[in-house]
Design an enzyme around this catalytic site. Structure first.
Site: not given
Lengths: 95, 483
Positions: B175, B76, B151
């Protein structure tokens, strides 16, 4: 409770965020929605409840006052917008 | 076609059926073909990836390989990685190439894992749909008109579309678990403090926690073995002994008590999600678990408490992005205050600004006690509810989200409607508990449904065991979207 335009501008100033005159109304409406959502908290009886500021109430650890990191000055300065003589150059920040 | 789990990829390397360079090349080719449509990656650097793969092959040839040496994963874009652009989904950090590694990235490197690229995300991890990235909307591979969840949407899509065997992710309010559910993959949010936050760009420090996203619970255990561990550089990292999270995978589930909170299964839960979860719980019963009804009476307060605490911490954490110390700087300004305000107005997107403004409001003079302090007290009440629940059960079953993935654009004009969709995940973050989401079926329009299992502190191995046993008996985790 609706936020006034002046209140939106005050919060924007505290946040260091430029909000244009055209944006103030819409920002205020969106914040009103969020504030309506969180206003429900005020009806909760929390008398005698200790605030929980961190998951699991962790206590911050102290460490010995010794340098443990290696000198990586060149690597860190390589990503700065401007450096001179080993110093970071920034815009004038004292007026 | 090679679309391996992390374990299968590792086995291929051990048996010499594939080299690290071959595996990395395979996934890089898949990313090149699929990413223009899905937008799961912000940055791909083929040469850096292949260099890491060549080094892994050399380690293996020299007999220095660990169990995962040479296996490719995606990171990420919130984890700083030396030599890689690290944007956190924001224009504010558009040109930032990190000079150091986050602890998680360093651990992955030490294990010999190969970085495939940097996955897309909601800006500064603020969002439930992955529509808030400065690098564009991420698309759900099951239905490209749907959001992937946020997210960590880019990481979830990378795994679901088989662009990476696994990916790192973070979970501040759901998330990892919500995008795992929306994309039909498995994601684990560990106990707060188990994975170091050092080098993870901060959103809400008392809630943020890194964890793995993968096809299977077994893969999540393998990747968590790499990611977890004490780190003195993170003052909230827990000083607990290193664990092997695979140790309980094969334990039978007989006698496992699964708590079903009545507040999670009432109004607001879509019928298609409910029926998939009921079928999953029936499967858990068949595997020997007992399902008991419990109560988490203050569940609804998780939303207002979170949307006070997280923005308050965000307004503080993001104050460093002022154009002087960090981040984008406006080209033209009249004075210092003007420079700060214009730099931040240009660099941040709408959702980030909204949360900073909310945070400033709740921390401002006259409102601190009414909002911030009160939210922290409610946080304790929510945590106590979970502990009362765990007196009656070993794990708590919950939906990961009230609905399947919604359409792109459907909620983006109504932030409060988006916030309400986080009802089943926020409490876990406020209490610092671990939670896992795994696929259990499909709802309307063929969009995946995920079941969330919540455990007490440090019960990651138990959660992974439950999900693994379920995955040994079912094949929902094996389903992949059409290529």
């Amino acid at each position: 409770m609706s936020m006034t335009d002046d209140e939106v501008r005050r919060i924007a100033r505290l946040s260091r965020l430029h909000v244009t005159d055209q944006e103030v109304g819409e920002v205020g409406r969106q914040l009103d929605g969020v504030l309506a959502l969180i206003a429900r908290l005020q009806a909760v009886d929390t008398k005698g409840v200790e605030p929980m500021s961190h998951a699991r109430d962790v206590a911050l650890r102290l460490r010995d006052d010794v340098a443990t990191e290696t000198d990586r000055r060149d690597a860190f300065q390589a990503v700065a917008p401007a450096v001179e003589a080993g110093l970071y150059l920034v815009p004038k920040v004292i007026e | 076609m090679m679309t391996h789990t992390l374990k299968e990829a590792a086995d291929l390397l051990v048996s010499k059926q594939a080299s690290a360079v071959e595996l990395a090349s395979h996934y890089l080719d898949r990313i090149a073909a699929a990413n223009p449509a899905l937008n799961a990656f912000i940055t791909v650097d083929r040469e850096q990836t292949l260099a890491m793969a060549r080094a892994a092959d050399a380690s293996r040839a020299a007999g220095q390989a660990g169990p995962l040496t040479g296996v490719p994963i995606a990171h990420k874009d919130i984890f700083c990685a030396e030599g890689w652009r690290t944007t956190c989904g924001s224009k504010m950090l558009d040109n930032f190439v990190s000079p150091y590694d986050a602890h998680v990235v360093a651990q992955c490197k030490a294990a010999g894992l190969v970085t495939l690229g940097r996955t897309n995300m909601d800006e500064f991890a603020m969002g439930s749909s992955n529509e808030n990235s400065a690098y564009g909307v991420v698309r759900n591979p099951w239905d490209q008109t749907a959001v992937p969840g946020g997210s960590s949407g880019g990481s979830a899509v990378a795994v679901a579309a088989r662009l990476a065997p696994a990916a790192t992710a973070t979970d501040t309010g759901g998330s990892i678990r919500q995008p795992a559910a929306f994309c039909g993959v498995t994601g684990l949010k560990p106990t707060y403090g188990v994975v170091s936050r050092y080098g993870m760009v901060a959103y809400a420090s008392s809630l943020d926690q890194g964890g793995p996203l993968a096809q299977t619970a077994e893969d999540c255990a393998l990747l968590l073995n790499v990611m977890a561990g004490f780190d003195a550089r993170d003052s909230t990292s827990l000083e607990v002994a290193k664990e092997d999270y695979t140790r309980e995978l094969n334990q039978p589930l007989k006698g496992l008590r699964i708590g079903m909170p009545r507040e999670y299964f009432g109004a607001g839960l879509a019928a298609d999600v409910m029926s998939a979860i009921e079928a999953a719980l029936a499967e858990y019963r068949r595997l020997g678990a007992d399902v008991v009804e419990i109560s988490l009476p203050r569940t609804e307060l998780a939303i207002p408490a979170y949307y006070v605490i997280a923005p308050a911490e965000a307004s503080s954490n993001l104050s460093r992005f002022d154009g002087v110390r960090y981040g984008h700087r406006a080209a033209e300004y009249e004075n210092l205050a003007d420079m700060y305000e214009k730099s931040r107005a240009e660099g941040f997107g709408a959702e980030v600004k909204r949360r900073i403004l909310t945070g400033s409001y709740v921390l401002s003079h006259g409102y601190y006690d009414a909002y911030y302090l009160q939210a922290q007290k409610v946080r304790r009440l929510l945590s106590e509810d979970f502990q009362a629940g765990f007196a009656q059960c070993d794990v708590i079953a919950a939906p990961a989200a009230p609905t399947v993935a919604w359409n792109i654009g459907e909620k983006s004009k109504d932030p409060v409607a988006m916030y309400l969709a986080d009802i089943y995940t926020l409490g876990v973050n406020l209490a610092g508990l671990p939670g896992i989401a795994h696929p259990v079926g499909f709802g309307s329009q063929g969009r995946p449904v995920g079941l969330q299992l919540i455990g007490n502190y440090f019960s990651e191995a138990r959660l992974l065991n439950a999900a693994h046993q379920f995955q040994q008996a079912t094949d929902w985790h094996r389903r992949a979207p059409a290529q």
